[in-house]
Scaffold this active site. Sequence first.
Site, mmCIF file in Angstrom:
data_model
loop_
_atom_site.group_PDB
_atom_site.id
_atom_site.type_symbol
_atom_site.label_atom_id
_atom_site.label_comp_id
_atom_site.label_asym_id
_atom_site.label_seq_id
_atom_site.Cartn_x
_atom_site.Cartn_y
_atom_site.Cartn_z
ATOM 1 N N ASP A 33 0.853 -1.187 0.000
ATOM 2 C CA ASP A 33 0.000 0.000 0.000
ATOM 3 C C ASP A 33 0.896 1.246 0.000
ATOM 4 O OD1 ASP A 33 -3.191 0.595 0.985
ATOM 5 O OD2 ASP A 33 -1.747 2.235 1.168
ATOM 6 N N ASN A 91 -13.044 -3.155 1.891
ATOM 7 C CA ASN A 91 -14.089 -2.140 1.966
ATOM 8 C C ASN A 91 -14.970 -2.228 0.726
ATOM 9 O OD1 ASN A 91 -13.291 -0.886 4.428
ATOM 10 N ND2 ASN A 91 -11.576 0.055 3.355
ATOM 11 N N HIS A 104 -9.998 -4.957 -3.527
ATOM 12 C CA HIS A 104 -8.671 -5.145 -2.935
ATOM 13 C C HIS A 104 -8.855 -5.601 -1.509
ATOM 14 C CE1 HIS A 104 -9.940 -0.949 -2.743
ATOM 15 N NE2 HIS A 104 -9.335 -0.849 -1.566
ATOM 16 N N HIS A 106 -6.935 -5.737 1.990
ATOM 17 C CA HIS A 106 -5.806 -5.236 2.767
ATOM 18 C C HIS A 106 -5.332 -6.363 3.687
ATOM 19 C CE1 HIS A 106 -6.786 -0.800 2.197
ATOM 20 N NE2 HIS A 106 -7.974 -1.321 1.943
HETATM 21 P P1 5GP Z 1 -9.800 1.567 0.295
HETATM 22 O O1 5GP Z 1 -10.145 2.725 1.182
HETATM 23 O O2 5GP Z 1 -10.380 1.717 -1.086
HETATM 24 O O3 5GP Z 1 -10.129 0.230 0.930
HETATM 25 O O4 5GP Z 1 -8.233 1.556 0.188
HETATM 26 C C1 5GP Z 1 -7.518 2.055 -0.887
HETATM 27 C C2 5GP Z 1 -6.056 1.895 -0.553
HETATM 28 O O5 5GP Z 1 -5.314 2.090 -1.740
HETATM 29 C C3 5GP Z 1 -5.548 2.921 0.474
HETATM 30 O O6 5GP Z 1 -5.001 2.212 1.592
HETATM 31 C C4 5GP Z 1 -4.492 3.703 -0.303
HETATM 32 O O7 5GP Z 1 -3.377 4.054 0.492
HETATM 33 C C5 5GP Z 1 -4.113 2.750 -1.421
HETATM 34 N N1 5GP Z 1 -3.659 3.396 -2.650
HETATM 35 C C6 5GP Z 1 -4.256 4.444 -3.278
HETATM 36 N N2 5GP Z 1 -3.579 4.775 -4.397
HETATM 37 C C7 5GP Z 1 -2.541 3.899 -4.472
HETATM 38 C C8 5GP Z 1 -1.483 3.741 -5.418
HETATM 39 O O8 5GP Z 1 -1.368 4.447 -6.407
HETATM 40 N N3 5GP Z 1 -0.598 2.737 -5.183
HETATM 41 C C9 5GP Z 1 -0.699 1.923 -4.084
HETATM 42 N N4 5GP Z 1 0.222 0.971 -3.951
HETATM 43 N N5 5GP Z 1 -1.681 2.042 -3.174
HETATM 44 C C10 5GP Z 1 -2.591 3.034 -3.361
#
Ligand code: 5GP
Length: 122
Positions: A33, A91, A104, A106
């Site tokens: 992440d 999520n 995704h 985590h």
């Molecule tokens: P969500 O809130 O959708 O479950 O989590 C999205 C995750 O994607 C966040 O933890 C954020 O830090 C991560 N993220 C967003 N943009 C990028 C990116 O360009 N590269 C990587 N490796 N992670 C990302």
Amino acid sequence: MAYDDTNIFARILRGEIPAKTVYEDEHALAFHDINPQAPQHILVIPKGPYQSMDDFTAHAPDALIAGFFKAVGHVARQMGATETGYRILANHGADAHQEVPHLHIHIFAGRPLGPMLTPMKD
Ligand code: 5GP
């Protein structure tokens, strides 16, 4: 709502944007992440156009669903987190604050992770 193939994880899957990959197979890609919330914070995404857990479990072929979840378990073992513990989280939608519209999972590890959620007030 249709899958948006310009989302950041679709672009990572196509190799248009770099990611620090830790595992890849025919079903899944796993990478760090960009904004880690634990000493180890890995994202695992399926190789297919699925917006979230809901879309994936409703529409993906069984082989992809099985392969994807096997990959999540494999990555957690690869992180060395099975002894000390880890947390997986996915999520879906607005209430869960899903930011990226590609499923995704985590995986968090490397420190005590606290309670699951802030306790509800009466
Ligand atoms: P969500 O809130 O959708 O479950 O989590 C999205 C995750 O994607 C966040 O933890 C954020 O830090 C991560 N993220 C967003 N943009 C990028 C990116 O360009 N590269 C990587 N490796 N992670 C990302």
